[in-house]
Design an enzyme around this catalytic site. Structure first.
Site, PDB file in Angstrom:
ATOM      1  N   TRP A  94      48.156  36.287  36.067  1.00  0.00           N
ATOM      2  CA  TRP A  94      48.208  37.742  36.170  1.00  0.00           C
ATOM      3  C   TRP A  94      49.621  38.265  35.971  1.00  0.00           C
ATOM      4  O   TRP A  94      49.808  39.344  35.391  1.00  0.00           O
ATOM      5  CB  TRP A  94      47.615  38.193  37.500  1.00  0.00           C
ATOM      6  CG  TRP A  94      46.155  37.891  37.564  1.00  0.00           C
ATOM      7  CD1 TRP A  94      45.542  36.950  38.342  1.00  0.00           C
ATOM      8  CD2 TRP A  94      45.115  38.487  36.772  1.00  0.00           C
ATOM      9  NE1 TRP A  94      44.188  36.932  38.087  1.00  0.00           N
ATOM     10  CE2 TRP A  94      43.893  37.865  37.138  1.00  0.00           C
ATOM     11  CE3 TRP A  94      45.099  39.487  35.802  1.00  0.00           C
ATOM     12  CZ2 TRP A  94      42.684  38.212  36.563  1.00  0.00           C
ATOM     13  CZ3 TRP A  94      43.883  39.845  35.222  1.00  0.00           C
ATOM     14  CH2 TRP A  94      42.698  39.210  35.609  1.00  0.00           C
ATOM     15  N   ASP A 138      52.147  43.516  42.482  1.00  0.00           N
ATOM     16  CA  ASP A 138      50.692  43.479  42.350  1.00  0.00           C
ATOM     17  C   ASP A 138      50.177  42.734  43.575  1.00  0.00           C
ATOM     18  O   ASP A 138      50.346  41.518  43.691  1.00  0.00           O
ATOM     19  CB  ASP A 138      50.313  42.761  41.052  1.00  0.00           C
ATOM     20  CG  ASP A 138      48.803  42.602  40.889  1.00  0.00           C
ATOM     21  OD1 ASP A 138      48.048  42.996  41.802  1.00  0.00           O
ATOM     22  OD2 ASP A 138      48.384  42.059  39.845  1.00  0.00           O
ATOM     23  N   LYS A 171      38.926  42.762  46.382  1.00  0.00           N
ATOM     24  CA  LYS A 171      39.142  41.507  47.103  1.00  0.00           C
ATOM     25  C   LYS A 171      39.271  41.746  48.602  1.00  0.00           C
ATOM     26  O   LYS A 171      38.575  41.132  49.393  1.00  0.00           O
ATOM     27  CB  LYS A 171      40.353  40.783  46.537  1.00  0.00           C
ATOM     28  CG  LYS A 171      40.145  40.320  45.090  1.00  0.00           C
ATOM     29  CD  LYS A 171      41.399  39.676  44.522  1.00  0.00           C
ATOM     30  CE  LYS A 171      41.127  39.036  43.158  1.00  0.00           C
ATOM     31  NZ  LYS A 171      40.808  40.034  42.113  1.00  0.00           N
TER      32      LYS A 171
END
Length: 361
Positions: free
Chosen positions: A102, A172, A196
């Site tokens: 990511w 992030d 999540k």
């Protein structure tokens, strides 16, 4: 099957009390005669939902008045380019610390927009560790420093964040926000896809220093890619993902009801210890991907002695009601995503399954 042990990496498990509360109100929210999905986003009934979610976030994460809370669509993936459009001018450099797939994607998107640099990288270790903060390279031209706080694929996590004073620190936090106490004031921007730890997919939470918004040169940036658009309009410039924000509020109510982030963090540590101790005590039968000092409390990644045993273990797990234990295709093996809503008894059950499987093989 009436219930399962949900270890999905995302969208992930949601707290049962939050789902039950939503089920109860699904057809008639707040005596409106409508589902919350049917309410106008300009109505007073929805405004209560919107403000309630923001206030709970502010309280639970101890967000200072210097920072704004925004609800944005497009997932964390849109943030990769959005933050660069806002904060990466031509004469500056975006610094990226690579700790997994990511962070690589975040770098790739920003590189399309402006000048970037790899400030530090764990790629040579196959992303089994987190770089030491002392390894991060800076320049006088840094626009910001970007990190990914937790890495779902490789199972690594920052234990202490780098102290950045010359430029905003951007993170992030999609896969570990609300899982532990953090100092929000030390970040210029925190962004997180909800699916999540915060709620269902569809909404991304951005917590941003108001000074960054005010200083950004966005004259040539499309309206919907400006943080100022969301800030000035309370995330209501266009129709927000109302049901996702509603469920976000329900999840935050659950966190508050069980003692807040400190309580969540203690349970998360206990859950992770159950699984990591099982791995460490297996005499090498189970092998963790992440180095011990960088182990994630959200994603426990491990392999078995060979692929045949891995597949046999995953088949047995599926038969016993365990969902989502397949490792990411890039590293194989197994992965248990143990986000906030995954109960302790699910991790205890997985531990027993791992012990049983080792003893029989």
């Amino acid at each position: 099957m009436s219930s399962v042990y949900n270890f999905n990496a995302g969208p992930a498990a949601l707290p049962k009390p939050a789902l039950e509360a939503a089920e109860k109100e699904l057809l008639n929210f707040n005596q409106t005669g409508m589902s919350v999905m049917e309410l106008s986003h300009r109505s007073s009934d929805y405004d209560q939902v919107h403000q309630h979610a923001k206030q709970l976030l502010k309280t639970l994460l101890d967000i200072p008045d210097t920072h704004d809370i925004l609800f944005i669509q497009g997932g964390a993936s849109l943030q990769f380019s959005m933050l660069a459009y806002n904060f990466l001018p031509k004469n500056k450099v975006g610094q990226y610390v690579l700790t997994g797939s990511w962070s690589e994607k975040a770098l790739k998107e920003a590189s399309i927009i402006g000048q970037t640099n790899i400030a530090a990288s764990a790629k040579e270790s196959h992303y089994s560790t987190i770089p030491d903060p002392s390894e991060i390279m800076f320049t006088d031209q840094d626009a910001y420093v970007h990190i990914t706080s937790n890495n779902t694929i490789y199972g690594t996590q920052w234990k202490a964040f780098p102290q950045i004073h010359h430029a905003p620190l951007i993170a992030d936090m999609s896969s570990d926000i609300l899982s532990r106490k953090i100092d929000v004031s030390s970040f210029g921007l925190i962004y997180a896809g909800a699916q999540k730890n915060l709620g269902p997919s569809g909404v991304t939470v951005a917590i941003i220093d108001k000074k960054l918004i005010n200083e950004a040169d966005t004259e040539k940036v499309p309206t919907m890619l400006r943080y100022s658009t969301f800030s000035q309009n309370d995330s209501l410039y266009n129709t927000p993902p109302t049901f996702s924000i509603y469920l976000l509020g329900k999840v935050l109510e659950w966190v508050e009801s069980i003692g807040g982030v400190e309580s969540i963090a203690a349970v998360n540590a206990e859950k992770a210890a159950l699984l990591y101790d099982t791995i460490d005590q297996s005499d090498g039968f189970y092998k963790g991907h992440a180095e011990t000092k960088s182990r994630s409390l959200m994603n426990v990644t491990f392999t078995l002695p060979n692929e045949e045993l891995s597949q046999s273990f995953l088949r047995l797990a599926k038969e016993r009601g365990f969902v989502g234990l397949n490792g990411h295709r890039s590293i194989g093996g197994c992965r248990a995503s143990i986000y906030n809503a995954v109960p302790l008894d699910a991790c205890a059950a997985l531990r027993e399954l791992m012990i049983e499987f080792k003893q029989s093989h």
